[in-house]
Scaffold this active site. Structure first.
Site, mmCIF file in Angstrom:
data_model
loop_
_atom_site.group_PDB
_atom_site.id
_atom_site.type_symbol
_atom_site.label_atom_id
_atom_site.label_comp_id
_atom_site.label_asym_id
_atom_site.label_seq_id
_atom_site.Cartn_x
_atom_site.Cartn_y
_atom_site.Cartn_z
ATOM 1 N N GLY A 72 0.827 -1.210 0.000
ATOM 2 C CA GLY A 72 0.000 0.000 0.000
ATOM 3 C C GLY A 72 0.853 1.247 0.000
ATOM 4 C CE1 TYR A 136 0.306 5.507 5.035
ATOM 5 C CE2 TYR A 136 1.076 7.069 6.687
ATOM 6 C CZ TYR A 136 1.104 5.807 6.133
ATOM 7 O OH TYR A 136 1.905 4.844 6.675
HETATM 8 C C1 15L Z 1 4.788 6.325 8.473
HETATM 9 O O1 15L Z 1 3.628 5.911 8.484
HETATM 10 C C2 15L Z 1 5.640 6.235 7.268
HETATM 11 O O2 15L Z 1 5.329 5.111 6.472
HETATM 12 C C3 15L Z 1 7.113 6.270 7.587
HETATM 13 O O3 15L Z 1 7.833 6.518 6.409
HETATM 14 C C4 15L Z 1 7.469 7.315 8.648
HETATM 15 O O4 15L Z 1 7.273 8.581 8.121
HETATM 16 C C5 15L Z 1 6.621 7.089 9.878
HETATM 17 O O5 15L Z 1 5.263 7.007 9.566
HETATM 18 C C6 15L Z 1 6.808 8.169 10.942
HETATM 19 O O6 15L Z 1 5.812 8.737 11.402
HETATM 20 O O7 15L Z 1 7.944 8.391 11.355
#
Ligand code: 15L
Length: 266
Positions: A72, A136
Site C-alpha cells: 500500500g 494517508y
Molecule cells: C509512516 O507511516 C511512514 O510510512 C514512515 O515513512 C514514517 O514517516 C513514519 O510514519 C513516521 O511517522 O515516522
C-alpha cells in the site's frame, strides 16, 4: 509453523525487512509487490500483484495461512493513489481472506498517522480516539475499522500495528518517542503468529523508549516485550541536529510534519 505466509509490499522499506527476516515462520513465503522483487530465494515464491485488482488479490491470498500486509501507500499522497492501494486494496485483501479456504491471520501495517493529531503531551492506548493527520492517516483508520468488522462478522483475526518509525535508528528528535527497532518489530510479528488467540488488537509499534507516548498494556497477552530503547541514540542525535522549536509541528503533534502536509492533488 505456517504452511504459507504472504508478505505484501515486500519491495518496500519494512517489507524488505520482513522478507529478509521472516523466512523461518512458514514452509513457503509468498512475496508480493507490483514490481522489483528480484530472484526468488530458497523457500520463496514471487507473485506480482496490484492491490487495486480484486481478482488478482483473491488469487494472491488463496492458500495462505498468514499475511503480513505491508503493501500500500506508505506516506501522504493523492486521494487516487491512496484509494487504490489503501482503501480498495484493503477491501480486496479482506474479501480474499473471507473467501479463501485457509482463513489467514493478518498483520495490518497501520500507522501512528491514524492518531497523528494528538498532542505529544497526551498518553494514548488502544481505546484512545483516532485522530488522523492526513488522507494517508484516514486510510489507516479505515483499514483498522475494516479489520474490526471482518473480525466481528467473520472471525478473521488481525493485529493492526500502528507503526511508529521503524528504521535502523531514529532520524530526528520526534523519533525518540516513535522509534521501533527492526528487532522489536520482528519479535512482535513472531508473537502475533504464535499466540493461540489473537482477536483483533490495536498495537502501538514502538520499542521500549523512555520517551514513549503509547501504552500497550491492553495487548500484554501477546507476550511481546520490546527490548530496545531509542535513548541510546539521543546523544548522537543531539550532536547531529538542533532539537525542534517548542512550537514546531514535529514537537507539538505525535504525527509530526504529516500534520502540516496539504491535500496532494493529482
Ligand atoms: C509512516 O507511516 C511512514 O510510512 C514512515 O515513512 C514514517 O514517516 C513514519 O510514519 C513516521 O511517522 O515516522
Amino acid at each position: 509453523m505456517m504452511k504459507r505466509l504472504l508478505i505484501t509490499g515486500a519491495n518496500g522499506g519494512l517489507g524488505s525487512v520482513c522478507r529478509q527476516r521472516l523466512g523461518h515462520l512458514a514452509e513457503t513465503i509468498r512475496i508480493s509487490a507490483r514490481k522489483g522483487l528480484g530472484e526468488a530465494g530458497p523457500n520463496e515464491e514471487i507473485v506480482y500483484c496490484d492491490l487495486g485488482d480484486k481478482a488478482a488479490v483473491e488469487a494472491l491470498v488463496e492458500g495462505c495461512d498468514g499475511i503480513v500486509h505491508m503493501g500500500g501507500q506508505a506516506t501522504e499522497a493523492s486521494w487516487e493513489t491512496i484509494r487504490n492501494a489503501n482503501i480498495d486494496g484493503m477491501f480486496h485483501l479482506y474479501e480474499a481472506a473471507r473467501k479463501s479456504s485457509t482463513t489467514p491471520r493478518i498483520i495490518f501495517a497501520s500507522s501512528n498517522h491514524a492518531i497523528g493529531f494528538h498532542k505529544q503531551t497526551e498518553r494514548l492506548d488502544a481505546k484512545s480516539p483516532t485522530r488522523p493527520d492526513g488522507l494517508y492517516g484516514v486510510s489507516k483508520v479505515f483499514g483498522e475499522a475494516l479489520a474490526s468488522m471482518y473480525h466481528d462478522k467473520f472471525g478473521i483475526e488481525t493485529a493492526s500495528i500502528r507503526i511508529g518509525s521503524c528504521f535502523p535508528e531514529p532520524k530526528d528528535h520526534r523519533m525518540l518517542s516513535t522509534w521501533m527497532s527492526h528487532d522489536d518489530f520482528v519479535r512482535l510479528i513472531e508473537r502475533i503468529f504464535t499466540v493461540p488467540r489473537l482477536g483483533c488488537p490495536i498495537i502501538y509499534g514502538a520499542s521500549a523508549n523512555d520517551a514513549s507516548w503509547w501504552d500497550n498494556r491492553e495487548v500484554a497477552y501477546l507476550g511481546w516485550r520490546p527490548q530496545d530503547n531509542s535513548e541510546v541514540f539521543r546523544a548522537k542525535l543531539d550532536a547531529a541536529m538542533e532539537p525542534p522549536a517548542a512550537d514546531a509541528p514535529t514537537a507539538v503533534y505525535q504525527g509530526g510534519v504529516f500534520t502540516v502536509d496539504g491535500i496532494h492533488e493529482e
